[in-house]
Design a protein around this motif. Sequence first.
Motif, short mmCIF file in Angstrom:
data_model
loop_
_atom_site.label_atom_id
_atom_site.label_comp_id
_atom_site.label_asym_id
_atom_site.label_seq_id
_atom_site.Cartn_x
_atom_site.Cartn_y
_atom_site.Cartn_z
N ASP A 217 0.82 -1.27 -0.09
CA ASP A 217 0.11 -0.18 -0.05
C ASP A 217 0.88 1.23 -0.10
O ASP A 217 1.68 1.36 0.95
N LYS A 218 0.55 2.10 -0.94
CA LYS A 218 1.51 3.36 -1.03
C LYS A 218 1.45 4.38 0.11
O LYS A 218 2.21 5.18 0.41
N ASP A 219 0.21 4.35 1.17
CA ASP A 219 0.14 5.33 1.90
C ASP A 219 0.32 4.81 3.53
O ASP A 219 0.24 5.35 4.31
N ALA A 220 0.24 3.36 3.45
CA ALA A 220 0.42 2.94 4.91
C ALA A 220 1.76 3.10 5.50
O ALA A 220 2.71 3.61 4.90
N PHE A 221 1.89 2.94 6.85
CA PHE A 221 3.09 3.28 7.55
C PHE A 221 3.41 1.78 7.83
O PHE A 221 3.18 0.97 8.52
N GLY A 241 4.19 -4.08 19.49
CA GLY A 241 4.26 -2.56 19.23
C GLY A 241 3.60 -2.00 18.29
O GLY A 241 3.08 -0.96 18.35
N MET A 242 3.57 -2.84 17.34
CA MET A 242 2.70 -2.53 16.08
C MET A 242 1.25 -2.06 16.17
O MET A 242 0.28 -1.44 15.87
N ALA A 243 0.77 -3.46 17.19
CA ALA A 243 -0.58 -3.39 17.47
C ALA A 243 -1.05 -2.23 18.24
O ALA A 243 -2.06 -1.38 18.30
N ARG A 244 -0.18 -1.85 19.18
CA ARG A 244 -0.27 -0.36 20.13
C ARG A 244 -0.26 0.63 19.10
O ARG A 244 -1.14 1.72 19.57
N LEU A 245 0.73 0.67 18.20
CA LEU A 245 0.47 1.87 17.36
C LEU A 245 -0.83 2.06 16.63
O LEU A 245 -1.26 3.05 16.48
N ARG A 246 -1.27 1.14 16.29
CA ARG A 246 -2.51 1.05 15.49
C ARG A 246 -3.62 1.57 16.55
O ARG A 246 -4.60 2.57 16.18
N LYS A 247 -3.90 0.97 17.69
CA LYS A 247 -4.77 1.05 18.40
C LYS A 247 -4.77 2.42 19.17
O LYS A 247 -6.01 3.05 19.50
N LYS A 248 -3.75 2.67 19.92
CA LYS A 248 -3.54 3.72 20.73
C LYS A 248 -3.27 5.15 20.12
O LYS A 248 -3.69 6.27 20.37
N ALA A 253 -0.75 1.21 10.32
CA ALA A 253 0.68 0.51 10.46
C ALA A 253 0.46 -0.79 9.87
O ALA A 253 -0.42 -1.65 10.17
N ARG A 254 1.32 -1.37 9.11
CA ARG A 254 1.64 -2.73 8.83
C ARG A 254 2.98 -3.02 9.04
O ARG A 254 3.81 -2.29 9.05
N LEU A 255 3.26 -4.28 9.16
CA LEU A 255 4.29 -4.86 9.53
C LEU A 255 4.90 -6.21 8.66
O LEU A 255 3.84 -7.00 8.37
N CYS A 256 6.07 -5.94 8.14
CA CYS A 256 6.71 -7.03 7.09
C CYS A 256 7.68 -7.72 7.78
O CYS A 256 8.71 -7.05 8.25
N PHE A 288 -2.68 -7.50 9.45
CA PHE A 288 -1.90 -6.36 9.02
C PHE A 288 -0.29 -6.65 9.38
O PHE A 288 0.72 -6.00 9.06
N VAL A 289 -0.06 -7.96 9.31
CA VAL A 289 1.35 -8.55 9.25
C VAL A 289 1.50 -9.48 8.07
O VAL A 289 0.90 -10.59 8.14
N GLU A 290 2.64 -9.02 7.53
CA GLU A 290 2.97 -10.07 6.18
C GLU A 290 4.05 -10.66 6.57
O GLU A 290 5.29 -10.37 7.03
N PHE A 291 4.14 -12.21 6.71
CA PHE A 291 5.20 -13.02 6.86
C PHE A 291 5.83 -13.74 5.47
O PHE A 291 5.24 -14.44 4.90
N THR A 292 6.85 -13.18 4.98
CA THR A 292 7.32 -13.45 3.70
C THR A 292 8.17 -14.82 3.63
O THR A 292 8.38 -15.30 2.41
#
Length: 430
Positions: A217-221, A241-248, A253-256, A288-292
Amino acid sequence: MRRVAIVSEHASPIALAGSVDSGGQNVYVAQVARQLAAQGDKVDVFTRLDSPHLPLEMDWGEGVRIVHVPAGPARYLPKEDLLPYMGEFGAFMQRYFGTHSESYELVHANFFMSAMAALPVARRFGIPLAVTFHALGRVRRLHQAEADRFPDCRFDIEDEIVQEADCIIAECPQDRRDLIDLYGADPRRIRMVPCGFDPQEMWPMERSPARASLGWDKDAFYILQLGRMVPRKGVDNVIRGMARLRKKYGVDARLCVVGGNTAQPLDAATPELARLKAVARQEGVLDFVEFTGRRGRGQLRRYYCASDVFVTTPWYEPFGITPVEAMACGRPVVGSDTGGIRYTVVDGETGFLVPPKDPDALAARLARLARDQRLSANMGLAGARRADRLFTWERVAAELARVFDGLRQGNAAPVSAPGWDADAEARLMA
């Protein structure tokens, strides 16, 4: 021209980084061998034969030869299971050194088992021995406790190596302090030489085309976590930490997560992935988590450059090459305030340092970067400058070559200033 024997019993330079026992040490050995050869040295890398399809010897680029040492079964074994075969490994090296006309002028052992196998060989043939531990048993036990599968005899082996080796290569100031405080190492025989990155592999590129190539996604963090999938790397902390970033903080946010034992993120092949997916599911962020899975070295630059920030929060880290690579790609780094990360990342300048196992502190720093694009860009630029100035493999190998030349001439490492080797830092900062 020097003739150097590099010993790396479990970490072969031809292995793909990212699996359980394949990571920074493999990259280190590969790059040091190549860079020493580029300076005119002849380098033989001794590593355990872990496949019946590999030759005893193979040329690996100009000036580098890999010697596959038959020690134990010719298949993959976890490094914790290799200790019983180190006598066989050392005996092979004794025969090899004795029957080859080329005389080695220095042995550089990597990891305690390599040093254990190499020490008798170096003494028999009167060759100086330099050792890079990459990880220390007492530090590992402190952080991993019962999860550490190495036997207690590792401590005695490391004690002997610290006392007997001609030079110990510390990778960061914390590594040097641990050698002195936990092993009674002589500061005069310690030299600090960090790990590095390859400017031909890692350099900045525009974020948009990198994202487009990955389908992001071009706009997500985007947060990137890259490395071996083992518990001590703290990937679960990054997910939380990413979950808290989204909720709080309301950040999209997305995590790869890049790494694993196979190119596909298969739970059966990489058991840690199953645990991490359960953490993401529990936190409500699995979508929101991508495991590659594992990726080749040639693909990693796109991931670094496509991300907004690189995060690494291990419980401990003897050095950590990935933060340096991310910096080289112009990305800010948020890392644990521990080990080598504390040295490579300048808090508030090239990124942020946070306590390990503290997802709330991590989320707060990530939120600041997500909301302040100018700060993020400035940190990325500062990181790229620091990486280029201090941490190229060419400079690392040049510093190692200075150490090796001193040992060949019968000189131990110079007396270190309090804290760490100020002479090495001065040269690196020049």
